[in-house]
Design a protein around this motif. Structure first.
Motif, short mmCIF file in Angstrom:
data_model
loop_
_atom_site.label_atom_id
_atom_site.label_comp_id
_atom_site.label_asym_id
_atom_site.label_seq_id
_atom_site.Cartn_x
_atom_site.Cartn_y
_atom_site.Cartn_z
N VAL A 75 7.35 7.34 -1.71
CA VAL A 75 8.13 8.52 -1.36
C VAL A 75 8.27 8.53 0.16
O VAL A 75 7.27 8.51 0.88
CB VAL A 75 7.43 9.82 -1.84
N THR A 76 9.50 8.54 0.65
CA THR A 76 9.77 8.55 2.09
C THR A 76 9.97 9.98 2.55
O THR A 76 10.86 10.67 2.05
CB THR A 76 11.00 7.69 2.44
N THR A 134 5.89 7.49 5.03
CA THR A 134 5.98 7.33 3.58
C THR A 134 4.62 7.61 2.96
O THR A 134 3.58 7.50 3.62
CB THR A 134 6.40 5.90 3.16
N VAL A 135 4.65 8.00 1.71
CA VAL A 135 3.43 8.10 0.90
C VAL A 135 3.59 7.06 -0.19
O VAL A 135 4.54 7.09 -0.97
CB VAL A 135 3.24 9.50 0.30
N ALA A 147 -3.70 5.63 -2.85
CA ALA A 147 -2.53 6.17 -2.15
C ALA A 147 -2.71 5.88 -0.68
O ALA A 147 -3.84 5.83 -0.18
CB ALA A 147 -2.40 7.67 -2.38
N ALA A 148 -1.60 5.66 0.01
CA ALA A 148 -1.64 5.42 1.44
C ALA A 148 -0.52 6.22 2.09
O ALA A 148 0.62 6.14 1.67
CB ALA A 148 -1.48 3.94 1.75
N ASP A 163 13.43 7.86 -3.19
CA ASP A 163 12.12 7.35 -3.61
C ASP A 163 12.33 5.97 -4.23
O ASP A 163 13.38 5.66 -4.79
CB ASP A 163 11.49 8.27 -4.66
N MET A 164 11.29 5.12 -4.12
CA MET A 164 11.34 3.77 -4.69
C MET A 164 10.20 3.60 -5.67
O MET A 164 9.08 4.04 -5.42
CB MET A 164 11.21 2.70 -3.60
N LEU A 165 10.50 2.96 -6.78
CA LEU A 165 9.51 2.64 -7.80
C LEU A 165 9.56 1.13 -8.01
O LEU A 165 10.62 0.56 -8.26
CB LEU A 165 9.84 3.36 -9.11
N HIS A 166 8.42 0.50 -7.85
CA HIS A 166 8.31 -0.95 -8.11
C HIS A 166 7.54 -1.11 -9.41
O HIS A 166 6.44 -0.58 -9.55
CB HIS A 166 7.60 -1.66 -6.95
#
Length: 193
Positions: A65-66, A52-53, A38-39, A74-77
């Motif tokens: 997660v912004t 963002t996480v 995680a960053a 939220d974005m999922l790649h």
């Protein structure tokens, strides 16, 4: 005198720079050596704060997660697709790319950055009581950036994994600074669309 003339005509190759070589190796490798992490990314894009996480299971599976700016979905790649949270517990496909091509392009970009190291400096320090090797430098402009890239890695001395990384660059005409603080997450499980 003759040697001076010979060196002017046939210059000696640049002496190896172990620090620049180390920065090149860090830029060429997948972040966190391809291990789940995680960053927390904090920074400014064009003067606007951004937080963002980011959780990366593998290069083609991440969840972002912004926190700031608020209201950003939220974005999922996943496997070449980028999905936005729909607000009802589901995902909407925003775009899709061939995952093999996506992986190839990511490797090309890392290689271009690694080959473009202009200068580097190394040292040691501590972050939150953890000993780190500091590797920083400047990389020539390579797409998608519109400027040279200032980059710094703080690598945990004991594990060889990144503790922190910073990027400074211009994109879309906007000066950008981002700091990534890393946490290993070997047992990470991410959602799938």
């Amino acid at each position: 005198m003759r040697l001076t003339i010979l060196f002017a005509i046939f210059p000696l190759p640049l002496l190896a720079d172990p620090c620049a070589d180390r920065l090149s190796a860090l830029l060429a490798a997948p972040t966190f050596n391809g291990q789940p992490y995680a960053a927390r990314a904090t920074g400014e894009i064009g003067g606007m704060p951004s937080v963002t996480v980011q959780r990366f299971h593998i290069e083609l599976h991440s969840y972002i997660v912004t926190e700031q700016p608020p209201g950003t979905p939220d974005m999922l790649h996943f496997n070449g697709g980028a999905y936005m949270a729909d607000g009802a517990g589901g995902w909407t496909l925003a775009w899709q790319m061939d995952p093999v091509e996506m992986t190839r392009q990511a490797a090309e970009m890392r290689a271009a950055q690694a080959a473009g190291v202009i200068r580097a400096e190394c040292g040691t320090g501590q972050i939150d009581g953890v000993a780190v090797d500091h590797v920083a430098g400047v990389v020539k402009q390579v797409p998608p950036w519109q400027s040279e890239l200032g980059v710094a890695y703080d690598i945990e001395t004991a594990t060889g994994l990144p503790k922190r990384m910073t990027y400074d660059y211009t994109m879309s005409g906007m000066p950008t600074h981002v700091q990534f603080d890393f946490t290993p997450m070997p047992d990470m499980v991410l959602p799938e669309p």
